[in-house]
Design a protein around this motif. Structure first.
Motif, mmCIF file in Angstrom:
data_model
loop_
_atom_site.group_PDB
_atom_site.id
_atom_site.type_symbol
_atom_site.label_atom_id
_atom_site.label_comp_id
_atom_site.label_asym_id
_atom_site.label_seq_id
_atom_site.Cartn_x
_atom_site.Cartn_y
_atom_site.Cartn_z
ATOM 1 N N ARG A 1 -11.605 -45.488 -17.402
ATOM 2 C CA ARG A 1 -10.116 -46.504 -16.876
ATOM 3 C C ARG A 1 -8.704 -46.014 -16.833
ATOM 4 O O ARG A 1 -8.028 -46.598 -16.338
ATOM 5 N N GLY A 2 -8.370 -44.504 -17.048
ATOM 6 C CA GLY A 2 -6.791 -44.099 -16.677
ATOM 7 C C GLY A 2 -5.907 -44.994 -17.503
ATOM 8 O O GLY A 2 -6.344 -45.603 -18.916
ATOM 9 N N GLY A 3 -4.940 -44.860 -17.145
ATOM 10 C CA GLY A 3 -3.707 -45.600 -17.958
ATOM 11 C C GLY A 3 -2.451 -44.762 -17.901
ATOM 12 O O GLY A 3 -1.982 -44.602 -16.241
ATOM 13 N N THR A 4 -1.404 -44.772 -19.126
ATOM 14 C CA THR A 4 0.193 -43.865 -18.544
ATOM 15 C C THR A 4 0.399 -43.613 -19.564
ATOM 16 O O THR A 4 -0.254 -43.676 -20.760
ATOM 17 N N LEU A 5 0.604 -42.609 -19.379
ATOM 18 C CA LEU A 5 1.251 -40.797 -20.982
ATOM 19 C C LEU A 5 2.888 -41.464 -20.496
ATOM 20 O O LEU A 5 3.470 -41.361 -19.438
ATOM 21 N N ARG A 6 4.036 -41.933 -21.477
ATOM 22 C CA ARG A 6 4.878 -42.113 -21.256
ATOM 23 C C ARG A 6 5.955 -41.596 -22.707
ATOM 24 O O ARG A 6 5.333 -41.313 -23.445
#
Length: 430
Positions: A172-177
């Motif tokens: 689903r993918g996502g986020t790098l922070r």
């Protein structure tokens, strides 16, 4: 495999034979007799082992607890008791094992990772239902255990001192922070579509982030700012699972973009440097002066990182890593749980430089800690030895009658699970 001299280090056999290893001492009145037995039995490995029983500190823990060494702390999290139960974290100060602090973790779930950076302690786990769980990181003050902040994601330390939180699902993918360690303040964020993520690890932490898609699009980002440094289409669209992308030194290495091919690109320009055919290649690893490639079956293939030329191949070796200018390799026939047979190899020729014997390796707290091996003793407890990859020697240290396994080392300390579920702390040096 290139032939060469084999250093005979007097390998101890794994099969339980009373004459092969010393018996654990049982009474304080027998130190001289035990010393004589240890000297005779282990003379082939080193000049004898200490006779007196080592001092042990008991660190309480329940069966099923998670435990880890993080800097000068030994951390124990109570066992997971199912949904609805909060877990207690207890910290003991090393090297003496004195209680430092304890606290109740603010998130329900399974915690599986603990690490420290500066004055912060990072505790990572899963929260939510089994079919929809997500990772979460809780940040505490390492001196007092006081709660600081928590955010979704799995942490990685960046080279500039900040923290990367990865909240990405492969489908689903996502986020790098990137956030400040002190208080979780955001620095930058990247939305990530379903794709592979790879990192370059500099001595101080991650300094490059590589994102690659099934269609062959590859992006290299600066870890300090999140800015895109370079992007290119490196291969034709293929099945997502057929291409493995890794960062090894200053190379971006792709495995499987063409059948049986390993390709090396300059990481900061994405220009191809070389291509080498390695049948059944699955993944690569940084092995110091060489690149180690392992396949879907058994065996090891070793490449020159400058030209991609195959230097040597050997089907006898499974897991392998670089240590003090040598390769430490486990034999294919011994790979898996329990004691494995380890050997030292020359990185550029594959020559066997020494046989270290069969051991279970204690988890080191730091990458430069010595290798500590343990082995079940037929009369109970663990035989403990130091494995020196630089000199190819094995130095027996003791038989720990109260140790059951699951060992971690930290400098001169060895911490192992006991049969009653608690942990014992032993000093490796007298």
């Amino acid at each position: 495999m290139t032939s060469g001299p084999v250093i005979d280090l007097g390998e101890l056999r794994h099969e339980p034979e009373p004459e092969a290893m010393p018996r654990p001492p049982r009474a304080a009145g027998r130190p001289l007799r035990c010393a004589v037995v240890l000297l005779l039995v282990l003379a082939g490995l080193a000049g004898g082992a200490p006779a007196q029983r080592r001092t042990m500190v008991v660190l309480p823990a329940r069966l099923g607890a998670d435990a880890l060494v993080a800097g000068d702390l030994f951390l124990v999290i109570d066992p997971f008791n199912g949904p609805g139960g909060q877990r207690r974290l207890v910290a003991y100060r090393l090297p003496g094992g004195a209680p430092a602090w304890e606290m109740t973790l603010p998130v329900e779930g399974r915690f599986w990772g603990m690490s420290s950076t500066g004055d912060a302690l990072l505790v990572t786990g899963y929260q939510g239902a089994e079919d929809a769980r997500s990772s979460v990181t809780v940040v505490l003050d390492r001196e007092t255990g006081a709660y600081r902040w928590q955010q979704p994601g799995t942490p990685l330390e960046l080279a500039d001192g900040s923290l990367l939180l990865e909240s990405v699902d492969g489908e689903r993918g996502g986020t790098l922070r990137a956030v400040d360690v002190c208080c979780g303040t955001p620095r930058w964020a990247i939305d990530v579509a379903p794709r592979q993520i790879a990192y370059r690890f500099a001595p101080a932490g991650v300094d490059r982030i590589v994102l690659s898609s099934a269609e062959g699009r590859v992006e290299v980002h600066d870890a300090a700012t999140g800015a895109l440094r370079v992007a290119a289409d490196l291969w034709e669209p293929v099945s997502y699972r057929n291409v493995n992308v890794q960062v090894i030194g200053d190379l971006l290495v792709t495995i499987g973009d063409y059948p049986g091919m390993v390709t090396g690109y300059d990481l900061d320009r994405l220009q191809r440097r070389w291509q080498s055919r390695v049948e059944d290649a699955l993944y690569g690893a940084d092995c110091g002066p060489v690149i180690c490639v392992q396949g879907r079956g058994s065996g090891l293939r070793v490449l020159d990182p400058v030209t991609g030329r195959r230097l040597w191949a050997d089907d006898r070796w499974a897991a392998v890593w670089s240590s003090r200018g040598r390769l430490v390799a486990s034999a294919v026939s011994s790979a898996g749980p329990g004691a494995e047979r380890f050997a030292l190899l020359d990185p550029t020729s594959g020559t066997v430089l020494g046989e270290l014997g069969r051991w279970e390796l204690a988890r080191p707290a730091r990458i430069d800690d010595p290798l500590i091996g343990t082995r079940r003793h037929p009369d109970g407890g663990l035989l403990v030895a130091e494995l020196d990859a630089g000199t190819g020697t094995v130095r027996p240290l003791d038989v720990l009658a109260d140790a059951a396994g699951d060992c971690q080392s930290s400098g001169d300390l060895l911490i192992c699970r006991r049969a009653d579920g608690a942990y014992g702390l032993w000093w490796l040096r007298r």
